[in-house]
Design a protein around this motif. Structure first.
Motif, PDB file in Angstrom:
ATOM      1  N   PHE A 186       1.104  -1.119   0.073  1.00  0.00           N
ATOM      2  CA  PHE A 186       0.385   0.216  -0.207  1.00  0.00           C
ATOM      3  C   PHE A 186       0.517   1.069  -0.033  1.00  0.00           C
ATOM      4  N   TYR A 187       1.784   1.746  -1.333  1.00  0.00           N
ATOM      5  CA  TYR A 187       2.592   2.922  -1.608  1.00  0.00           C
ATOM      6  C   TYR A 187       1.848   4.386  -0.704  1.00  0.00           C
ATOM      7  N   ASP A 188       0.460   4.725  -0.949  1.00  0.00           N
ATOM      8  CA  ASP A 188       0.226   5.133  -0.122  1.00  0.00           C
ATOM      9  C   ASP A 188      -0.614   5.224   1.368  1.00  0.00           C
ATOM     10  N   ASN A 189      -0.129   4.495   2.264  1.00  0.00           N
ATOM     11  CA  ASN A 189      -0.692   3.758   3.146  1.00  0.00           C
ATOM     12  C   ASN A 189      -2.123   3.630   3.353  1.00  0.00           C
ATOM     13  N   HIS A 190      -2.877   3.642   3.085  1.00  0.00           N
ATOM     14  CA  HIS A 190      -4.057   3.390   3.095  1.00  0.00           C
ATOM     15  C   HIS A 190      -4.721   2.165   2.525  1.00  0.00           C
ATOM     16  N   PRO A 191      -6.166   1.973   3.446  1.00  0.00           N
ATOM     17  CA  PRO A 191      -6.375   0.605   2.721  1.00  0.00           C
ATOM     18  C   PRO A 191      -7.181   0.029   1.480  1.00  0.00           C
ATOM     19  N   LEU A 192      -7.343   1.638   1.279  1.00  0.00           N
ATOM     20  CA  LEU A 192      -8.324   0.700   0.058  1.00  0.00           C
ATOM     21  C   LEU A 192      -7.693   1.120  -1.199  1.00  0.00           C
ATOM     22  N   SER A 193      -5.841   1.009  -0.923  1.00  0.00           N
ATOM     23  CA  SER A 193      -5.333   0.749  -2.409  1.00  0.00           C
ATOM     24  C   SER A 193      -5.091  -0.117  -2.863  1.00  0.00           C
ATOM     25  N   THR A 194      -5.919  -0.529  -4.284  1.00  0.00           N
ATOM     26  CA  THR A 194      -4.594  -1.999  -4.226  1.00  0.00           C
ATOM     27  C   THR A 194      -4.215  -1.912  -5.814  1.00  0.00           C
ATOM     28  N   GLU A 195      -3.352  -0.385  -5.625  1.00  0.00           N
ATOM     29  CA  GLU A 195      -2.017  -0.900  -6.523  1.00  0.00           C
ATOM     30  C   GLU A 195      -0.958  -0.970  -5.724  1.00  0.00           C
ATOM     31  N   MET A 196      -0.328  -2.016  -6.662  1.00  0.00           N
ATOM     32  CA  MET A 196       1.782  -2.598  -6.090  1.00  0.00           C
ATOM     33  C   MET A 196       2.473  -0.563  -5.840  1.00  0.00           C
ATOM     34  N   ALA A 197       2.548  -1.323  -5.058  1.00  0.00           N
ATOM     35  CA  ALA A 197       3.573  -0.177  -5.185  1.00  0.00           C
ATOM     36  C   ALA A 197       4.993  -0.043  -5.885  1.00  0.00           C
ATOM     37  N   ARG A 198       5.139   1.851  -6.403  1.00  0.00           N
ATOM     38  CA  ARG A 198       5.936   1.757  -7.022  1.00  0.00           C
ATOM     39  C   ARG A 198       7.159   2.855  -6.722  1.00  0.00           C
ATOM     40  N   TYR A 199       6.450   3.066  -5.204  1.00  0.00           N
ATOM     41  CA  TYR A 199       7.348   3.931  -4.517  1.00  0.00           C
ATOM     42  C   TYR A 199       7.556   3.688  -2.591  1.00  0.00           C
ATOM     43  N   LEU A 200       8.994   3.521  -2.577  1.00  0.00           N
ATOM     44  CA  LEU A 200       9.104   3.477  -0.885  1.00  0.00           C
ATOM     45  C   LEU A 200       7.628   3.976   0.159  1.00  0.00           C
ATOM     46  N   ASN A 201       7.348   3.765   1.282  1.00  0.00           N
ATOM     47  CA  ASN A 201       6.597   4.052   1.905  1.00  0.00           C
ATOM     48  C   ASN A 201       7.096   5.136   2.027  1.00  0.00           C
ATOM     49  N   LEU A 222     -10.238  13.942   4.351  1.00  0.00           N
ATOM     50  CA  LEU A 222     -10.029  12.585   2.952  1.00  0.00           C
ATOM     51  C   LEU A 222      -8.970  11.963   2.735  1.00  0.00           C
ATOM     52  N   ARG A 223      -8.419  11.473   3.294  1.00  0.00           N
ATOM     53  CA  ARG A 223      -6.536  10.742   2.913  1.00  0.00           C
ATOM     54  C   ARG A 223      -7.237   9.326   2.574  1.00  0.00           C
ATOM     55  N   CYS A 224      -8.384   8.793   3.202  1.00  0.00           N
ATOM     56  CA  CYS A 224      -8.789   8.082   2.520  1.00  0.00           C
ATOM     57  C   CYS A 224      -9.019   7.812   0.730  1.00  0.00           C
ATOM     58  N   SER A 225      -8.751   9.453   0.513  1.00  0.00           N
ATOM     59  CA  SER A 225      -9.492   9.343  -1.620  1.00  0.00           C
ATOM     60  C   SER A 225      -8.234  10.045  -2.310  1.00  0.00           C
ATOM     61  N   SER A 226      -8.706   9.270  -2.729  1.00  0.00           N
ATOM     62  CA  SER A 226      -7.289   9.919  -3.504  1.00  0.00           C
ATOM     63  C   SER A 226      -7.160  10.609  -4.223  1.00  0.00           C
ATOM     64  N   ILE A 227      -6.491  12.044  -3.302  1.00  0.00           N
ATOM     65  CA  ILE A 227      -6.663  13.392  -3.752  1.00  0.00           C
ATOM     66  C   ILE A 227      -4.861  13.104  -4.946  1.00  0.00           C
ATOM     67  N   VAL A 228      -5.185  14.127  -6.351  1.00  0.00           N
ATOM     68  CA  VAL A 228      -3.812  13.933  -7.051  1.00  0.00           C
ATOM     69  C   VAL A 228      -4.264  15.071  -7.817  1.00  0.00           C
ATOM     70  N   VAL A 260      -8.512  18.341  -5.758  1.00  0.00           N
ATOM     71  CA  VAL A 260      -8.872  17.603  -6.982  1.00  0.00           C
ATOM     72  C   VAL A 260      -8.639  16.110  -6.794  1.00  0.00           C
ATOM     73  N   ILE A 261      -9.802  15.101  -6.547  1.00  0.00           N
ATOM     74  CA  ILE A 261      -9.847  13.875  -5.719  1.00  0.00           C
ATOM     75  C   ILE A 261     -10.432  12.670  -7.371  1.00  0.00           C
ATOM     76  N   GLU A 262      -9.504  11.941  -7.410  1.00  0.00           N
ATOM     77  CA  GLU A 262     -10.137  10.366  -8.286  1.00  0.00           C
ATOM     78  C   GLU A 262     -11.118   9.958  -7.511  1.00  0.00           C
ATOM     79  N   ALA A 263     -12.608   9.871  -8.184  1.00  0.00           N
ATOM     80  CA  ALA A 263     -13.154   9.365  -7.445  1.00  0.00           C
ATOM     81  C   ALA A 263     -14.158   8.138  -8.637  1.00  0.00           C
ATOM     82  N   ASP A 264     -14.589   6.776  -7.912  1.00  0.00           N
ATOM     83  CA  ASP A 264     -16.014   6.533  -8.521  1.00  0.00           C
ATOM     84  C   ASP A 264     -17.211   7.158  -8.597  1.00  0.00           C
TER      85      ASP A 264
END
Length: 665
Positions: free
Chosen positions: A99-114, A610-616, A624-628
């Protein structure tokens, strides 16, 4: 058994990508990228340099520490080390935190160190009002060991490609074997950087960064790591269209003027003078003023000049430069970039100054550019550069199946200053959801003012006053926000200043109460409480502690004399020249810092909510949040608009909209 609490790290790298244009995320993706030197210290001990370029290996226990969040990693501009080391570890086949962005909603494999395990010495320095340069910080703090001056030359020699010549045998890169003495100095330079970074930590140890600010830093790093998707079809076609448009506009100007280079300011000024139109400048405002009275033949040239002056293509080129393999731009936000207030600064694409969009058929114009239909864009919109400029925001798009949720605070600074000062009529306006520009005009001119209604013409004066006068501004401030261009006369300006101040006596009192408090603290080195603020003097620093418990820091303050001969507070900082110098300030300016810093803290509070939202992205007071598409905009705005517990009574509101591409609603 390896046991440590923290590591201090500095690396030297090589890449064929221009770091200054493309940013570290793109820089580290290059197949040519490699880490040359890895300097580190464990728990403040002796510095070790690993010469990776010549085959040495980083010890396993140090590699393990990089992915261990319980071990703190320190670096100056730690984002660079963290991103580069992420690439290095991936190439070694080591897994990063899922969970590269350190929240449980992430489903992306890590690209960067936490980022949770990292601390940045540059951020620490910035919280103390110091520059964002290791060399400058070391100099200002008068460290015993300073950053080595040879560094710039050595980095140019070893870290970037070189020009092939007969002398160097046609090589495009310098290796250690090509200059062993320089390489030895480069190793010493790397070691010294770690030592200077640790010395800064020691020097600033009496002013620790609050954990809440480190948490904000980690959120910032998550946002930069996440990045934002860019529509490269739009970007590439916009660049092509701009090039074609510039050729046509230049040719048209050349036909009319017969100038060899109609883009030359000097040649154009001379041509205008020869045709009876004198001007000292061809700046945007000056040309707009000339156009009002210019004869048709000169007006045509000036209009062409205005179109050519549009710099829209630079933003598109910046996107093209820094977009990464995942189709997203990363690293656009500099945490604590404005170090007196702690607000963000823009990097790479400079999101803080995007042109606005006013096209009524924005989506249609965008579709034409995406398809590369230059002729239709020119036919339907005439001014191609202006159209491309208005479409810059729309180059940012959400990932497939999602939308952008854009939410921002309504008049945040006006709300915060009213809350601090206790200007009740303003707070009542915000409480009932009123228009502050109409209310301000009504208060100033003692008549009802309604937008598009009774006395609606006065709203513009209220707006101008609100934009210019909240921090002690006078006639000059009104002019700087375009009062004269908006139709106000010179004779109206001073009465407008007087009316605004008479209508806001508590804000005016706030300015001068803060001025007196700062003067008292600097003169007597005492602590003063006022307006929920704590002003104190510690170790040669003026501290203003905000309700959030974060400090504004002013280095080496003293009582000085301003350019008008009056008393002022002078302190050291980065001035308009981007150099470290002594700066003058006074009550209203300190209030501006306080209000802007508090507004920044409120935005950070919303980011945490709003940390568990994808703020881009975040631009000024906007998220600006990327969301369903099924996410509720009302719920998101309600969460963003929650009042922090340290601002009781503040009237806060967030509004928002949903879009398929970024735009200004």
């Amino acid at each position: 058994m390896f046991n440590c609490r923290s590591n201090s790290i500095d690396i030297e790298t090589y890449s064929d990508i221009d770091l200054t244009k493309c940013g570290v995320y793109r820089y580290a993706e290059s197949p040519a990228f490699e880490i040359l030197l890895f300097g580190y210290s464990v728990d403040g001990g002796e510095v070790t340099v690993i010469d990776l370029a010549q085959g040495e290996q980083i010890p396993d226990e140090i590699l393990d520490a990089l992915t261990d969040e319980t071990i703190t990693k320190w670096a100056f501009n730690a984002n660079f080390e963290r991103v580069c080391l992420s690439k290095y570890l991936r190439d070694l086949g080591r897994s990063l935190d899922l969970f590269y962005d350190n929240h449980p909603l992430s489903t992306e494999m890590a690209r960067y160190l936490n980022p949770a395990g990292w601390r940045c010495t540059m951020v620490w320095a910035a919280t103390m009002g110091l520059p964002l340069s290791l060399k400058d910080v070391g100099s200002i703090l008068k460290l015993e060991d300073q950053k080595m001056d040879e560094g710039k030359m050595l980095i140019k020699y070893f870290s970037v490609p070189c020009t092939p010549t007969k002398t160097n045998g046609g090589r495009t890169r310098n290796l250690p074997a090509d200059a062993p003495d320089k390489w030895t100095t480069f190793i010493a330079y790397n070691k010294r950087d770690v030592e200077v970074e640790m010395a800064i930590q020691q020097k600033l140890s009496g002013f620790p960064v609050p954990e809440s600010v480190w948490d904000e830093y980690h959120i910032d790093q998550e946002i930069n790591d996440r990045g934002v998707r860019v529509d490269m079809y739009l970007v590439k076609n916009a660049i092509d269209m701009d090039g074609r448009s510039r050729k046509e506009l230049t040719a048209a100007m050349r036909r009319i003027t017969s100038l060899s280079n109609p883009n030359s300011i000097q040649q154009m000024k001379q041509w205008l003078a020869d045709n009876g139109l004198e001007t000292d400048t061809l700046g945007k405002k000056a040309v707009a003023a000339l156009l009002r009275d210019a004869p048709p033949e000169l007006a045509e040239v000036l209009e062409l000049r205005q179109q050519l002056a549009k710099s829209s293509v630079k933003k598109y080129q910046a996107m093209e430069n820094c977009v990464c393999d995942d189709g997203r731009c990363h690293g656009m936000f500099q945490f604590y970039g404005a170090n007196r207030t702690g607000r963000w600064a823009g990097r790479l694409i400079q999101m803080q100054n995007l042109p606005q969009n006013h096209l009524p058929d924005l989506a249609e114009a965008r579709a034409l550019v995406c398809s590369g239909d230059f002729d239709s864009v020119k036919l339907l919109y005439e001014d191609v550069p202006d159209t491309l400029s208005q479409l810059i925001r729309t180059a940012f798009i959400p990932k497939d199946g999602q939308k952008f949720y854009v939410a921002d605070f309504s008049a945040i600074e006006a709300r915060v200053i009213a809350w601090y000062a206790g200007e009740k009529w303003r707070q009542e306006v915000f409480d009932r959801g009123g228009d502050i520009y109409c209310a301000s005009a009504s208060q100033m001119f003692h008549v009802p003012v309604e937008k598009h209604g009774v006395n609606g013409h006065l709203r513009q004066k209220g707006k101008i006053a609100e934009l210019a006068l909240g921090y002690g501004g006078s006639v000059g401030a009104l002019k700087s926000v375009g009062a004269l261009e908006m139709g106000l006369s010179e004779e109206e300006l001073q009465p407008l200043v007087d009316a605004w101040r008479q209508s806001n006596p508590h804000i005016v009192k706030f300015w001068w109460d803060v001025d007196r408090a700062v003067t008292e603290v600097v003169k007597q080195h005492k602590t003063v409480h006022c307006y929920g603020l704590i002003l104190s003097y510690q170790s040669g620093m003026l501290l203003i502690t905000l309700p959030s418990r974060r400090n504004l820091v002013y280095v080496r303050p003293k009582i000085g004399t301003n350019r008008y001969g009056g008393q002022c507070i002078a302190y050291e900082g980065i001035g308009a020249t981007k150099k470290w110098e002594r700066l003058d300030s006074y009550g209203p300016k300190f209030v501006e810092n306080i209000v802007q810093a508090t507004s920044r803290d409120i935005l950070c509070n919303s980011m945490k909510t709003l940390r568990c939202s994808s703020i881009v992205m975040h631009i000024h007071d906007e998220l600006v949040i990327e969301a369903d598409p099924e996410v509720s905009l009302d719920v998101l705005c309600e969460q963003m608009g929650r009042v922090p517990d340290w601002t009781p009574g503040l009237k806060l509101r967030a509004d928002g909209y949903i879009c398929d591409f970024y735009m200004k609603d």
